[in-house]
Scaffold this motif. Sequence first.
Motif, mmCIF file in Angstrom:
data_model
loop_
_atom_site.group_PDB
_atom_site.id
_atom_site.type_symbol
_atom_site.label_atom_id
_atom_site.label_comp_id
_atom_site.label_asym_id
_atom_site.label_seq_id
_atom_site.Cartn_x
_atom_site.Cartn_y
_atom_site.Cartn_z
ATOM 1 N N HIS A 215 17.513 67.461 91.593
ATOM 2 C CA HIS A 215 17.413 67.993 92.755
ATOM 3 C C HIS A 215 16.687 69.314 92.751
ATOM 4 N N LEU A 216 16.410 70.046 91.666
ATOM 5 C CA LEU A 216 15.726 71.268 91.418
ATOM 6 C C LEU A 216 14.315 71.114 91.756
ATOM 7 N N LEU A 217 13.732 72.144 92.263
ATOM 8 C CA LEU A 217 12.246 72.181 92.469
ATOM 9 C C LEU A 217 11.428 72.422 91.263
ATOM 10 N N ASP A 218 12.252 73.185 90.149
ATOM 11 C CA ASP A 218 11.383 73.677 88.962
ATOM 12 C C ASP A 218 12.671 73.131 87.619
ATOM 13 N N VAL B 281 11.944 73.294 84.688
ATOM 14 C CA VAL B 281 11.952 73.925 83.420
ATOM 15 C C VAL B 281 12.720 75.203 83.657
ATOM 16 N N ALA B 282 12.988 75.825 84.891
ATOM 17 C CA ALA B 282 13.695 77.146 84.725
ATOM 18 C C ALA B 282 15.184 76.949 84.653
ATOM 19 N N VAL B 283 15.667 75.927 84.496
ATOM 20 C CA VAL B 283 17.021 75.422 84.418
ATOM 21 C C VAL B 283 17.582 76.332 83.193
ATOM 22 N N SER C 137 17.515 79.116 82.052
ATOM 23 C CA SER C 137 18.010 80.391 82.153
ATOM 24 C C SER C 137 19.510 80.182 82.734
ATOM 25 N N VAL C 138 19.877 79.011 83.173
ATOM 26 C CA VAL C 138 21.337 78.861 83.691
ATOM 27 C C VAL C 138 22.171 78.176 82.679
ATOM 28 N N VAL D 27 23.840 83.737 80.711
ATOM 29 C CA VAL D 27 23.672 83.985 82.151
ATOM 30 C C VAL D 27 24.891 84.493 82.791
ATOM 31 N N ALA E 102 26.038 79.626 88.130
ATOM 32 C CA ALA E 102 26.139 80.030 86.756
ATOM 33 C C ALA E 102 27.512 79.573 85.957
ATOM 34 N N PRO F 197 21.798 81.714 90.702
ATOM 35 C CA PRO F 197 22.391 81.326 89.420
ATOM 36 C C PRO F 197 21.518 82.016 88.372
ATOM 37 N N MET G 221 14.664 78.285 90.011
ATOM 38 C CA MET G 221 14.788 76.995 89.643
ATOM 39 C C MET G 221 14.693 75.966 90.860
ATOM 40 N N GLY G 222 14.912 76.691 91.859
ATOM 41 C CA GLY G 222 14.979 75.765 93.451
ATOM 42 C C GLY G 222 16.366 75.075 93.509
ATOM 43 N N ARG H 299 18.365 75.699 95.813
ATOM 44 C CA ARG H 299 18.381 75.921 97.281
ATOM 45 C C ARG H 299 19.850 76.585 97.616
ATOM 46 N N PHE I 203 5.847 71.903 93.992
ATOM 47 C CA PHE I 203 4.385 71.737 93.175
ATOM 48 C C PHE I 203 3.566 71.180 93.911
ATOM 49 N N PRO J 93 6.755 76.514 91.658
ATOM 50 C CA PRO J 93 7.631 76.232 92.901
ATOM 51 C C PRO J 93 8.777 77.481 92.938
#
Lengths: 319, 203
Positions: free
Chosen positions: A69-72, A74-76, A78-79, A84, A94, B73, B93-94, B96, B112, B130
Amino acid sequence: MDVTMTYATQDYWTWWIAVYLYLGGLGAATLTVTFLTDLYLKRHPCLVMWGAISGVVMLGLGSAMLFLHLLDHVAVFSVINPLVLFRKPDAWIAWGTQFIIWMMWWGVLYALPYMARSEAFLRLPLVGALLRMRWIAALARCCERYHKVVGWLATVNGIGTAVYTGLLLQSFPAVALWHNPGVPLLFTVSAFSTAMAYLLLVLHVVVRREEDHGLRVFYERLDLMLIAAELVILFSFFHYMRAGSESLYRSFELLWNDWGWLVGFIGFGLLVPFALELKGVLRGWGSRMPIVAASVLVLVGGYLLRHYFLAAGFYAHPW
Amino acid sequence: MTRYAMVIDLNTCVGCNACMAACAMENQTPVWKDRWRTYVHDKEIGTAEEVHRRFFPRLCNHCDNPPCLTVCPTGATYQLDNGIVLVDDELCMGCRACAMACPYDARYEVTFADIERGRDFYGDLQRERPSMDKCTFCAHRLEQGLEPACVQTCVGSARMFGDLHDPEDPVARLVASGVARPLLSHLGTRPNVYYIGDLKRRG
């Protein structure tokens, strides 16, 4: 200032987050109940392996729903990093992510000594080879030696995960239905009730042993009490919502006039299983089917609770 | 220390939507899917001859106690010392959660696909990743000594921008006088966007 209010539900978090909350609570509570049973009630390697594997799979699937469901994606990272919690100790996602990750680790580690001795696991192509590796065997011996510590670490993370699923919704102040201390309580009770139902299914359908009769009865009694507690909490919610703010009253109108909530969740998800399990506890059943049916209904009801709770949250917009 | 705030006078907003256009061009928002950092609601209040038309601009309220920041988070949502709440696109990371937490409906998705579309739409796009985007009070313009794009372009001077910690600032005076008031203050968000009501004047 005079404002005209608009009331709206959201479409950011829909059914897949409901699945995440559901499987997170169910998986964590399943692991917790299994390990506490093994630690303090009855040594039960078979139940531990079933509980651990299915719990870890549920947590993995639930987390996958959030991840997809995430938009990005790759950024996961950091969690996923445990640090964190030092950067964002105020964010429940977190905490929840860390609870889930560590719950999965401790869950596998607790079951590892049993799996290392299980003929069924040793025969599995890849798993068997892994379990025969020297360092895995040493790790299994270590986990066996400290199984109480591992079990309690899993339990703490399991309870944390179950509570977190409710705390997450509670942290959204804009929606009166979510922003109250009843939500974590309701979700925690529901998580443990669904876990009891799942383990009853395992004990009735998969691990069918005569010597587990006492354990099945104990689980039925616990589930009965948990369903009763859930009904009491929902009764409180009913009255809280009926005389609350306008946002809350909109949620009240939506939920308590919906057949899916009333008949699906309250009726078939709680009252019917309660009646079936009560009869089982008081007089017993001649067949296992009523308890199996009750367990399935509780499991479906657990999902419906989260689905409807997410869908029924009303925002009050001052425009 | 500066504490930025905006006052919006509903009496002088004419609903021209120039603020929306200026903001969209300045901040390259995904207008093709009707997502804006600031949006002007057009609402009719009352019935028959007693009807009033109200234009209601809204944007991120840059709260002192922002729920979107608390629930984030990754730490992607953060706050400057001057009160401006920003989003780090690299960290977001989106999930929401910020959109779920915000009482002012100030967050929206930039995916994206939007970035691809944005390159065609705006040409030189400023973002690479994004995120759950939001108004920044045009922090990049403030650094250059300019006002936010929506304030500068407002034809009715309905939007005023200033420093709450400067007692001589007209915005600070309006807020201190109680004429300009925040939205949903009972939620404890301590917003920094204030509104001057119009309905009493209109009878």
